[in-house]
Design a protein around this motif. Sequence first.
Motif, PDB file in Angstrom:
ATOM      1  N   PRO A 246     -32.150  -3.516  97.325  1.00  0.00           N
ATOM      2  CA  PRO A 246     -31.257  -2.522  97.874  1.00  0.00           C
ATOM      3  C   PRO A 246     -31.100  -1.042  98.153  1.00  0.00           C
ATOM      4  CG  PRO A 246     -30.747  -3.564  95.910  1.00  0.00           C
ATOM      5  CD  PRO A 246     -31.787  -3.949  96.124  1.00  0.00           C
ATOM      6  N   GLY A 247     -32.224  -0.364  97.457  1.00  0.00           N
ATOM      7  CA  GLY A 247     -32.374   0.918  97.703  1.00  0.00           C
ATOM      8  C   GLY A 247     -33.123   0.905  98.900  1.00  0.00           C
ATOM      9  N   ALA A 248     -33.946   0.247  99.323  1.00  0.00           N
ATOM     10  CA  ALA A 248     -35.010  -0.010 100.782  1.00  0.00           C
ATOM     11  C   ALA A 248     -33.936  -0.387 101.732  1.00  0.00           C
ATOM     12  CB  ALA A 248     -35.911  -0.517 100.410  1.00  0.00           C
ATOM     13  N   MET A 249     -32.806  -0.930 101.252  1.00  0.00           N
ATOM     14  CA  MET A 249     -31.859  -1.307 102.508  1.00  0.00           C
ATOM     15  C   MET A 249     -31.054  -0.131 102.972  1.00  0.00           C
ATOM     16  SD  MET A 249     -31.022  -5.160 101.463  1.00  0.00           S
ATOM     17  CE  MET A 249     -31.640  -6.420 102.060  1.00  0.00           C
TER      18      MET A 249
ATOM     19  N   ARG B 126     -26.142   3.092  90.570  1.00  0.00           N
ATOM     20  CA  ARG B 126     -24.966   3.577  91.232  1.00  0.00           C
ATOM     21  C   ARG B 126     -25.531   3.425  92.716  1.00  0.00           C
ATOM     22  NH1 ARG B 126     -21.449   7.247  88.810  1.00  0.00           N
ATOM     23  NH2 ARG B 126     -20.555   5.860  87.189  1.00  0.00           N
ATOM     24  N   PHE B 127     -24.501   2.967  93.703  1.00  0.00           N
ATOM     25  CA  PHE B 127     -24.846   2.746  94.977  1.00  0.00           C
ATOM     26  C   PHE B 127     -23.685   3.689  95.897  1.00  0.00           C
ATOM     27  CE2 PHE B 127     -27.088  -1.095  93.711  1.00  0.00           C
ATOM     28  CZ  PHE B 127     -28.185  -0.987  94.381  1.00  0.00           C
ATOM     29  N   ALA B 128     -24.065   4.445  96.462  1.00  0.00           N
ATOM     30  CA  ALA B 128     -23.196   5.414  97.379  1.00  0.00           C
ATOM     31  C   ALA B 128     -22.351   4.596  98.594  1.00  0.00           C
ATOM     32  CB  ALA B 128     -24.000   6.462  98.020  1.00  0.00           C
ATOM     33  N   HIS B 129     -23.008   3.610  98.879  1.00  0.00           N
ATOM     34  CA  HIS B 129     -22.368   2.746 100.089  1.00  0.00           C
ATOM     35  C   HIS B 129     -22.601   1.354  99.538  1.00  0.00           C
ATOM     36  CE1 HIS B 129     -23.718   6.406 102.178  1.00  0.00           C
ATOM     37  NE2 HIS B 129     -24.814   6.368 101.972  1.00  0.00           N
ATOM     38  N   PRO B 130     -21.595   0.886  98.831  1.00  0.00           N
ATOM     39  CA  PRO B 130     -21.486  -0.458  98.256  1.00  0.00           C
ATOM     40  C   PRO B 130     -21.365  -1.371  99.533  1.00  0.00           C
ATOM     41  CG  PRO B 130     -19.629   0.826  97.466  1.00  0.00           C
ATOM     42  CD  PRO B 130     -20.579   1.798  98.331  1.00  0.00           C
TER      43      PRO B 130
ATOM     44  N   TYR C 230     -24.798  -6.174  92.263  1.00  0.00           N
ATOM     45  CA  TYR C 230     -25.048  -4.641  92.351  1.00  0.00           C
ATOM     46  C   TYR C 230     -24.560  -3.886  93.505  1.00  0.00           C
ATOM     47  CZ  TYR C 230     -27.260  -4.902  87.580  1.00  0.00           C
ATOM     48  OH  TYR C 230     -27.453  -5.058  86.251  1.00  0.00           O
ATOM     49  N   MET C 231     -24.773  -4.834  94.597  1.00  0.00           N
ATOM     50  CA  MET C 231     -24.861  -4.036  95.885  1.00  0.00           C
ATOM     51  C   MET C 231     -23.235  -4.191  96.256  1.00  0.00           C
ATOM     52  SD  MET C 231     -28.019  -5.857  97.782  1.00  0.00           S
ATOM     53  CE  MET C 231     -27.518  -5.227  99.357  1.00  0.00           C
TER      54      MET C 231
ATOM     55  N   THR D  66     -32.105 -13.249 100.249  1.00  0.00           N
ATOM     56  CA  THR D  66     -33.441 -14.319  99.836  1.00  0.00           C
ATOM     57  C   THR D  66     -34.648 -14.039 100.769  1.00  0.00           C
ATOM     58  OG1 THR D  66     -31.598 -15.840  99.493  1.00  0.00           O
ATOM     59  CG2 THR D  66     -33.730 -16.793  99.865  1.00  0.00           C
ATOM     60  N   ASP D  67     -34.271 -13.784 102.088  1.00  0.00           N
ATOM     61  CA  ASP D  67     -35.365 -13.446 102.942  1.00  0.00           C
ATOM     62  C   ASP D  67     -36.161 -12.134 102.404  1.00  0.00           C
ATOM     63  OD1 ASP D  67     -34.959 -15.427 104.427  1.00  0.00           O
ATOM     64  OD2 ASP D  67     -33.921 -14.186 106.116  1.00  0.00           O
ATOM     65  N   ALA D  68     -35.511 -11.116 101.829  1.00  0.00           N
ATOM     66  CA  ALA D  68     -36.004 -10.083 101.364  1.00  0.00           C
ATOM     67  C   ALA D  68     -36.890 -10.285 100.209  1.00  0.00           C
ATOM     68  CB  ALA D  68     -34.845  -8.828 100.991  1.00  0.00           C
TER      69      ALA D  68
END
Length: 361
Positions: A83-86, A99-103, A155-156, A187-189
């Motif tokens: 998710p960081g790379a997304m 923490r995600f700034a953009h959930p 988490y996302m 899943t693809d990721a």
Amino acid sequence: MIPILKNDRLLRALARRPVDATPVWLMRQAGRYLPEYRQIRARAGSFLRLCENPELACEVTLQPIDRFALDAAILFSDILTIPGAMGLGLTFAEGEGPRFAHPIRSADDVNRLGVPDPESDLGYVMDAIRLIRHELDARVPLIGFAGSPWTLATYMVEGGSSTDFRHIKAMMFQEPDLTHRLLTILTDAVIGYLRAQIHAGAQVVMVFDTWGGVLSTPDYRAFSLAYLHRIVAGIRGVPIILFTKGGGAWLEEMADTDCDAIGIDWTTDMGKARKRVGKKVVLQGNVDPCILYARPERIRQEVARVLGEFGRGTGHIFNLGHGIQPHVDPERVGVLVDAVHELSIPYHGSSGSAHGTASRT
Ligand code: 1CP
């Protein structure tokens, strides 16, 4: 094909071949309980910087291998690198977790997500793997890993750690199609990421489904297990271990994915688990991580109990039922690792033929 390793107990156990002693490694074996880890982390400046620096990630991966007689190394990284790379704006607040700034909360958020390219977007992980393999010098195999799509989605969508999972469960119950779209992208990721890790040198891969256990049985099947099936089908060439924390009720169904091993936590009885899955999969686990707060004799007793529950023969990888906690005294980890090797010897070897390893391979 089993590469030539100085210690191949883990790969032998995963292939259900005889071993001289039960292999052992520990989830979160590199981490804050080790003073040498805290030192490197301080030098890196933050946990994420540590993950993103292949030399430092390599150094902390090897720290527990240098200190204890562990039978495997696990890549030092985190499941949240995907998710960081997304582009979700991942940070780790000191002492507070991710923490995600953009959930992810809406269809637009999901539509904007792309599958990261593991070689470019997560190239630092592949560089770390290549370096670790070189520095390990075939002492023990290297385990790569990823989070399960469901666990990553928690988490996302929550925007970080959670206790009630209200946002992801609201999405699951109200917008199942959107949730499935998100899980399909993840899943693809995960498949692309694990394949790249294997290409870079990971000799075993493990999928951490830390939060699968918060689901009902039908929801586990639909929102987690279905995607674990796709992942196992998409991975070739190395053994794959699935771990659903709190997944004791679903061992047979997890084994039906055709994975090589299942991690179980301490709430599931190892002996009963073995009877349930038979020879279909290897079992990994499962002492309560808090045993490491006990005195050495009590730790040895608990190791003996779990080894006895599994019983004779190959097909067991000793581990904790979840990660090592930060306040553990490293000496106790040494006690546990040594106890596994010493106390498991009578469960292997050719004596006691009827139930011996020869009949199990
Ligand atoms: O130094 C620090 O402060 C960071 C602590 C830390 C560490 C050492 C985090 C933050 N991640 C890690 C490393 C890590 N994470 C490994 C390394 C390899 C090892 O030695 O085992 C692995 C395999 C993980 C995987 C991971 N990260 C999981 C799945 C396994 C599990 O423990 O359930 C999960 C859920 C995460 C998310 C995560 N990373 C870190 C934190 C604090 C959290 C949140 C945990 C939570 O929500 O309770």
